[in-house]
Scaffold this active site. Structure first.
Site, PDB file in Angstrom:
ATOM      1  N   GLU A 179       0.874  -1.141  -0.156  1.00 12.09           N
ATOM      2  CA  GLU A 179       0.010  -0.024   0.045  1.00 12.09           C
ATOM      3  C   GLU A 179       0.895   1.245  -0.015  1.00 12.09           C
ATOM      4  OE1 GLU A 179      -3.035  -0.259   2.995  1.00 12.09           O
ATOM      5  OE2 GLU A 179      -4.196  -1.747   2.029  1.00 12.09           O
ATOM      6  N   GLU A 209      -6.308  -8.131  -0.609  1.00 16.40           N
ATOM      7  CA  GLU A 209      -6.814  -7.875   0.759  1.00 16.40           C
ATOM      8  C   GLU A 209      -8.262  -7.918   1.166  1.00 16.40           C
ATOM      9  OE1 GLU A 209      -4.508  -5.464   3.619  1.00 16.40           O
ATOM     10  OE2 GLU A 209      -2.725  -5.767   2.598  1.00 16.40           O
TER      11      GLU A 209
HETATM   12  C1  GLA Z   1      -3.991  -2.657   4.995  1.00 19.10           C
HETATM   13  C2  GLA Z   1      -2.853  -3.044   5.053  1.00 19.10           C
HETATM   14  C3  GLA Z   1      -2.623  -4.606   6.090  1.00 19.10           C
HETATM   15  C4  GLA Z   1      -3.455  -4.279   7.241  1.00 19.10           C
HETATM   16  C5  GLA Z   1      -4.688  -4.011   6.803  1.00 19.10           C
HETATM   17  C6  GLA Z   1      -5.866  -4.091   8.189  1.00 19.10           C
HETATM   18  O1  GLA Z   1      -4.856  -3.033   3.989  1.00 19.10           O
HETATM   19  O2  GLA Z   1      -2.145  -3.502   3.861  1.00 19.10           O
HETATM   20  O3  GLA Z   1      -1.354  -4.804   6.235  1.00 19.10           O
HETATM   21  O4  GLA Z   1      -2.900  -3.323   8.027  1.00 19.10           O
HETATM   22  O5  GLA Z   1      -4.746  -2.857   5.999  1.00 19.10           O
HETATM   23  O6  GLA Z   1      -7.060  -3.728   7.522  1.00 19.10           O
END
Ligand code: GLA
Ligand code: ZN
Length: 667
Positions: free
Chosen positions: A152, A309
């Site tokens: 991210e 995710e």
């Molecule tokens: C993001 C991050 C993860 C985690 C999630 C929690 O997407 O990439 O590492 O912290 O949020 O929702």
């Protein structure tokens, strides 16, 4: 990438076994549980830097060797991460320049994630080093199927190195010509003319923050810095592992990076999907999420993407973390697949014991066993996904496009004037997308510099800024028979936020739309106007362009205020096509009726012949049909012929039920 990487839907997620290094029996238990949950992939190493390089230049891959072998023995594919998202403490201690400087000019201390300078040569070198080691070590590892770069990407840095890099970026953008910059930024006004490049700094609360063209440049520079940071990260991977595809995980419509531009550098787009379910607006949330999926699906010309995710239950970062009711997360996963995802992945596999994210949903809870509601739901979904191999690689054919453009989103945010508190660019685009989504018509979400010719209808809500070439492309598209819709406050400025002179909409677009917009009214919250269209009255809020129909036909008029009776909706025949202007911010009722009328006129029908009760969303991908119910009650759909229910393997026809928070997958 023409061929999908896998021949099945990926079901897995972030796996952080480094947390259990001292209890390796948990690793074995993970393997047993992963098989039970139908997990076929694990994303490993995202936050492993301090484990892999405990001291500068001292590498230790023992843990990763073991875990990759173990995953491979258990038939679980590995998506291997580069660890630049979080740094070891020794690195920032020894090289403080890698720490990010906030807008205030204060350098951050060590901590959290993404707290690094994007320009720092030292940080770039350290990242390249660890990535080189990873690539060399695992280039032939049979489990490794894909690279997950960093995590991210986000944020910005205002350190001296970044200030200098910004100035260099500007020199290139403005052809080394400070006078060009002064002109494009309209710096003569307020006496802000620059006489030396060194006078320019990043936009700051305590400094220059009123020059919109400069803020646009800063956005572009930061976005380009992320891309060049990424290019630096992947250089050794491209060299050592040229056949392993590369992705990085995006965050919804995060506006700090131009994702549409970034996507060109990726082999595969992926994003992290965390809808806020069960807050009393599930259907709306489903529509917002569908729009985001379609945005990512459209970034590489319809190529499937990964949902890198999601959560299995709750997150830990809402103010109040409500548990989504049973079924909703599976429905959410199926929605992703229906919109083009070739994966369903979670953050994370096993709940952390300590640290910041220990109460975030995971597949395996602190109890450590499989006898939980969530584990059951994940395993059931995993078994279902195994029946969807045919979906992999499947695309949707869209005849309709909505323009959502990252650079326009910046421009819309930065200009000062008219309705300063109700910009709502995303919401406006979703509003125009929704009627098609409800009807089961596939829509691409595209930036303005896309070739429009494959679409029958292009809708450009609030297209305030026009990037170079856009005027011509709209003109050509309509001339050749396309239908183009735009709305209020559109076609006002160029890519430097300089207004087009000679009246709005810009230049030739006045002829294309057959209108001239003389003034724009803004309505305070709660104050409404109304528009009459096709014998019905629609409510109008926030923004009203006051336009003259110069050659276009008027389809609706304002009903109130001093401009009552003046045109509010126009259509112009231009060449073989039609250009529509909706001069006001409409309610959902209006875009629903207006888009349905357009669909009739242009002959755009639902992608399937199924009839569904309102609230059931039908979505076709390849030759598979998904029926999804985001409402609180069971719904009925009417099948036009016999289908196979792929999940139950039954032949079905006639009327069937889609349960609340449920779905059917048909062929
Ligand atoms: C993001 C991050 C993860 C985690 C999630 C929690 O997407 O990439 O590492 O912290 O949020 O929702
Ligand atoms: Zn910096």
């Amino acid at each position: 990438m023409d061929k999908p990487i896998f021949d099945h839907i990926i079901h897995g997620g972030d796996y952080n076994p480094d947390q259990w290094i001292n209890t390796p029996e948990i690793w074995d238990e993970d393997m047993r549980l992963m098989k039970l949950a139908h997990i076929n992939s694990a994303t490993v190493g995202i936050f492993s830097w301090s484990m892999l390089e405990p001291e500068e230049g001292v590498y230790n891959f023992e843990f990763l060797d073991k875990i990759l072998d173990k995953l491979h023995e258990n038939n679980i594919a590995v998506i291997l991460s580069t660890p630049s998202g979080a740094r070891p403490a020794w690195l920032s201690q020894k090289y403080p320049e890698v720490l990010r400087v906030e807008e205030t000019g204060i350098r951050n201390e060590y901590g959290v994630r993404h707290n690094h300078c994007l320009t720092s040569p030292v940080y770039r070198e350290k990242v390249r080093n660890i990535n080189t080691k990873l690539a060399e070590r695992y280039k032939n590892h049979p489990a490794v199927k894909m690279w997950h770069i960093s995590n991210e990407y986000c944020g910005e840095c205002h350190c001296d190195l970044c200030q200098e890099a910004f100035r260099n970026w500007l020199k290139e953008y403005y052809h080394n010509d400070l006078e060009e910059l002064n002109f494009k930024w309209w710096n003569g006004f307020w006496s802000h003319k620059m006489t030396d490049w060194s006078q320019i700094n990043s936009p700051k609360f305590r400094g220059e923050n009123h020059v919109s063209a400069m803020k646009l440049c800063w956005n572009r520079f930061v976005s380009d810095s992320h891309i060049s940071f990424f290019e630096n990260e992947i250089a050794p991977l491209r060299e050592i592992t040229p056949d392993i595809p590369i992705t990085t995980n995006f965050m919804k419509m995060y506006d700090g990076i131009d994702y549409q531009g970034f996507a060109k550098h990726l082999d595969l787009v992926s994003w992290d999907n965390y809808p806020a379910w069960d807050k009393g607006r599930n259907v709306e949330e489903a529509c917002d999420t569908a729009f985001v999926h379609d945005t990512f699906r459209s970034m590489k010309d319809g190529q499937p993407f990964f949902m890198m995710e999601s959560t299995t239950s709750l997150v830990n970062w809402h103010e109040v973390n409500k548990l989504p009711r049973p079924g909703l997360q599976s429905l959410s996963a199926i929605q992703a697949v229906a919109h083009g995802a070739d994966s369903v992945q979670y953050f994370q596999w096993r709940k952390s014991r300590g640290g910041h994210e220990k109460y975030h949903g995971a597949v395996v809870d602190h109890c450590g066993h499989e006898h939980t509601r969530v584990f059951g739901e994940v395993s059931r979904l995993g078994a279902e996904l195994e029946k969807l191999n045919d979906v992999v690689g499947g695309r949707s054919d869209s005849k309709v496009a909505v323009i959502y453009d990252w650079e326009n989103s910046w421009a819309v945010k930065h200009f000062c004037g008219y309705n300063n508190i109700n910009r709502k660019y995303f919401e406006e685009c979703v509003k125009w997308y929704k009627p098609f989504w409800q009807k089961g018509v596939s829509v691409d979400i595209i930036p303005m510099d896309t070739d429009f010719s494959k679409y029958d209808l292009v809708i450009a809500p609030f297209l305030y800024m026009l990037k170079p070439g856009t005027i011509k492309r709209i003109e050509d598209y309509v001339k050749k028979g396309g239908s183009f819709v735009t709305t209020y406050l559109s076609c006002l400025v160029d890519e430097n936020d300089l207004c087009y002179l000679g009246g709005f909409p810009a230049n030739e677009l006045k002829d294309v739309f057959g209108i001239w917009c003389e003034e724009t009214d803004s309505l305070p919250e709660g104050m409404k106007n109304s528009v009459a269209y096709n014998g019905k009255e629609y409510s109008v809020e926030h923004v009203c362009d006051i336009i003259h129909a110069n050659g276009s036909s008027v389809l609706g008029n304002y009903e109130k205020d001093f401009y009552a009776g003046s045109p509010a909706i126009t259509v112009n025949n231009y060449g073989a096509g039609k250009a529509y202007y909706v001069a006001f911010r409409n309610d959902e009722d209006f875009s629903f009726d207006f888009c349905n009328a357009l669909m009739n006129e242009i002959d755009i029908s639902s992608d399937t012949a199924l009839e569904a009760e309102s609230g059931v969303i039908i979505r076709k991908r390849g030759n598979v049909i998904f029926a999804m119910n985001f409402t609180d009650s069971d719904k009925v759909i009417c099948l036009d012929k016999e289908y196979t229910d792929i999940l139950s393997d039954e032949k079905i026809s006639g009327k069937i039920t889609v349960a609340s928070c449920g779905y059917r997958v048909l062929r």
